[in-house]
Design a protein around this motif. Structure first.
Motif, short mmCIF file in Angstrom:
data_model
loop_
_atom_site.label_atom_id
_atom_site.label_comp_id
_atom_site.label_asym_id
_atom_site.label_seq_id
_atom_site.Cartn_x
_atom_site.Cartn_y
_atom_site.Cartn_z
N ILE A 142 16.11 -36.32 -1.10
CA ILE A 142 16.92 -35.93 -2.25
C ILE A 142 17.90 -34.83 -1.85
O ILE A 142 17.50 -33.73 -1.45
N HIS A 143 19.18 -35.11 -1.99
CA HIS A 143 20.21 -34.09 -1.75
C HIS A 143 20.18 -33.04 -2.85
O HIS A 143 20.14 -31.85 -2.59
N HIS A 144 20.20 -33.51 -4.10
CA HIS A 144 19.95 -32.60 -5.22
C HIS A 144 19.61 -33.37 -6.47
O HIS A 144 19.87 -34.57 -6.58
N ALA A 145 18.99 -32.68 -7.42
CA ALA A 145 18.62 -33.25 -8.72
C ALA A 145 19.40 -32.50 -9.78
O ALA A 145 19.33 -31.28 -9.87
N LEU A 146 20.14 -33.26 -10.59
CA LEU A 146 21.08 -32.67 -11.54
C LEU A 146 20.68 -33.02 -12.96
O LEU A 146 20.64 -34.20 -13.33
N LYS A 147 20.38 -32.00 -13.76
CA LYS A 147 20.10 -32.22 -15.18
C LYS A 147 21.42 -32.31 -15.92
O LYS A 147 22.14 -31.30 -16.05
N HIS A 148 21.77 -33.51 -16.38
CA HIS A 148 23.11 -33.72 -16.93
C HIS A 148 23.10 -34.96 -17.81
O HIS A 148 22.42 -35.94 -17.53
N ASP A 149 23.89 -34.93 -18.87
CA ASP A 149 24.10 -36.07 -19.76
C ASP A 149 25.30 -36.85 -19.26
O ASP A 149 26.41 -36.32 -19.19
N ILE A 150 25.10 -38.13 -18.91
CA ILE A 150 26.17 -38.94 -18.34
C ILE A 150 27.31 -39.16 -19.34
O ILE A 150 28.42 -39.52 -18.95
N LEU A 151 27.08 -38.91 -20.61
CA LEU A 151 28.16 -39.03 -21.58
C LEU A 151 29.08 -37.80 -21.58
O LEU A 151 30.12 -37.81 -22.23
N ARG A 152 28.69 -36.79 -20.87
CA ARG A 152 29.54 -35.62 -20.69
C ARG A 152 30.29 -35.72 -19.36
O ARG A 152 29.83 -36.38 -18.43
N GLN A 153 31.42 -35.07 -19.28
CA GLN A 153 32.24 -35.11 -18.07
C GLN A 153 31.41 -34.66 -16.85
O GLN A 153 30.67 -33.69 -16.92
N LEU A 154 31.56 -35.38 -15.75
CA LEU A 154 30.86 -35.02 -14.53
C LEU A 154 31.40 -33.71 -13.96
O LEU A 154 32.60 -33.43 -14.06
N PRO A 155 30.54 -32.92 -13.32
CA PRO A 155 31.05 -31.79 -12.55
C PRO A 155 32.02 -32.30 -11.48
O PRO A 155 31.83 -33.37 -10.92
N ASP A 156 33.04 -31.53 -11.20
CA ASP A 156 34.06 -31.98 -10.25
C ASP A 156 33.47 -32.34 -8.89
O ASP A 156 33.93 -33.26 -8.22
N GLY A 157 32.43 -31.63 -8.49
CA GLY A 157 31.82 -31.87 -7.20
C GLY A 157 31.10 -33.20 -7.08
O GLY A 157 30.75 -33.62 -5.97
N GLU A 158 30.89 -33.88 -8.22
CA GLU A 158 30.21 -35.18 -8.21
C GLU A 158 31.19 -36.35 -8.19
O GLU A 158 30.78 -37.50 -8.03
N LYS A 159 32.46 -36.10 -8.35
CA LYS A 159 33.45 -37.17 -8.47
C LYS A 159 33.86 -37.71 -7.10
O LYS A 159 34.11 -36.94 -6.17
N GLY A 160 33.92 -39.03 -7.02
CA GLY A 160 34.39 -39.69 -5.81
C GLY A 160 33.48 -39.50 -4.61
O GLY A 160 33.94 -39.62 -3.46
N GLN A 161 32.20 -39.27 -4.84
CA GLN A 161 31.29 -38.88 -3.76
C GLN A 161 30.34 -39.98 -3.30
O GLN A 161 29.82 -39.92 -2.19
N TYR A 162 30.11 -41.00 -4.12
CA TYR A 162 28.97 -41.88 -3.89
C TYR A 162 29.37 -43.31 -3.53
O TYR A 162 30.26 -43.89 -4.14
N ASP A 163 28.64 -43.86 -2.55
CA ASP A 163 28.85 -45.25 -2.16
C ASP A 163 28.23 -46.22 -3.16
O ASP A 163 28.65 -47.38 -3.26
N SER A 164 27.22 -45.76 -3.86
CA SER A 164 26.60 -46.57 -4.91
C SER A 164 26.07 -45.67 -6.01
O SER A 164 25.65 -44.54 -5.76
N VAL A 165 26.13 -46.19 -7.22
CA VAL A 165 25.59 -45.51 -8.40
C VAL A 165 24.74 -46.52 -9.15
O VAL A 165 25.15 -47.68 -9.35
#
Length: 225
Positions: free
Chosen positions: A96-119
């Motif tokens: 695990i790189h990190h675990a993020l407590k977040h509601d996906i209906l809210r805007q993503l933190p900028d650091g999470e954008k464009g980062q993942y090969d799969s979701v």
């Protein structure tokens, strides 16, 4: 803005998480939703999980724990800290790189954008408040997390335009009444419409009353396809 999704998330207490695999992935998938966890959902997950991966709505971490060879660069995202902790322990903190407590209906933190090969989002959409058009923002935010050539994959239980069996109808009634589900108006066609709003290539297969999907070529992402 209050999206109301924490009500459904709160159901996942440590006790509920201990029986989740047995009840949801075992009994309910086989007998109510008629979609095999191992043959359909896990196989789909394994085929589409890439090296750098974001899992949204983590449950108990079952799918990633059973997909060991694909990635050790995983981010977990969920509203419920119990789920994040349970999944991290099951999967192994070294993966695990990190675990993020977040509601996906809210805007993503900028650091999470464009980062993942799969979701991935398995059994998440049918828990979100509102109809499919209101849930579209979850698909939008998931697409923003992907690299241009990344893949969104997941599964959701449909409530409209499908034939539920007796057990399925009973569970749908109870879960929607309690706010665990909000999917009485969710249809295959509306799921397809919102996926195609954000992705150039969408594939959906229906197994029982479950829509299993992949989406690639995020629109505006300059993907090669």
């Amino acid at each position: 803005m209050d999206y109301g999704n924490d009500k459904g998330a709160r159901i996942y207490t440590p006790l509920i998480l201990k029986i989740y695999d047995f009840w949801v992935l075992g009994i309910s998938n086989s007998h109510a939703w008629r979609c095999s966890t191992e043959d359909i959902l896990l196989n789909h997950f394994r085929q589409n999980m890439a090296e750098k991966h974001l899992d949204i709505g983590v449950g108990t971490g079952y799918y990633i724990a059973h997909t060991r060879d694909n990635s050790n660069n995983i981010t977990l995202m969920d509203l419920n800290q119990n789920s994040l902790s349970s999944a991290t322990e099951r999967i192994g903190s070294h993966r695990i790189h990190h675990a993020l407590k977040h509601d996906i209906l809210r805007q993503l933190p900028d650091g999470e954008k464009g980062q993942y090969d799969s979701v991935s989002m398995y059994y998440l959409l049918h828990c979100l408040r509102g109809d499919m058009h209101k849930k579209a923002v979850a698909i939008e935010h998931a697409s923003q997390a992907l690299t241009p050539d990344g893949t969104l994959h997941g599964a959701t239980i449909l409530g409209k335009g499908v034939e539920h069996n007796r057990l399925g109808r009973y569970l749908m009634k109870i879960y929607n009444k309690k706010g665990i589900f909000c999917n009485l108006a969710d249809s295959y066609e509306e799921l397809e419409t919102i996926l195609e709003r954000y992705f150039a290539k969408v594939t959906i297969q229906q197994h029982g009353v479950v829509a299993v999907f992949t989406a690639t070529g995020k629109i505006g992402g300059n993907a090669s396809n």
